[in-house]
Motif scaffolding. Sequence first.
Motif: not given
Length: 184
Positions: A179-184
């Motif tokens: 998983y990865r967090w993609d900034a808005a």
Amino acid sequence: LLVLDLMLPGLDGLEVCRRVRRSHDVPIIMLTALGAESDRVLGLEVGADDYLTKPFSPRELVLRVQSVLRRSRAGDAARPSDGAGPVLRDGDLVVDTAARRAERNGVEVSLTGREFDLLACLLAHPGQAYSRDDLLEQVWGWSFGDTSTVTVHVRRLREKVEPDPSEPQRLVTVWGVGYRWDAA
């Protein structure tokens, strides 16, 4: 720590776990004769920290209790207590790590302790892909374990922070990695 059997008279253990999770972050070990993968996943989905099937040895139960308590204490120690933790922001999402509080569009998001830790870990490192094993180590403090725990927590977190959890834009799956967090 709560050791919870699934087959209780009246309310079943899953419903007890759901109710406990709404207001408490106490570690929970589910203890049951139901050992199919779907049963284990469901137990983890409703908030159990570990799942042990019967028959089991008393020594294994003691070791699992010690392990869950150790991880719980490690998580408590990692939480900022001096108010100096950073405030993480991504669009409409604000996470105050010192207060252990998350808001989306100005409305507080109700998160379990592990969900909060997972969100803070990913949000603090946008764009970085983590394997499930990496997240088990960083968020749970486990050097080994059932990675379906991570999968379940990611799904529950998506339901709380994504506008459309079926089409995640922030907490994305990196196929073959995790998983990865993609900034808005």
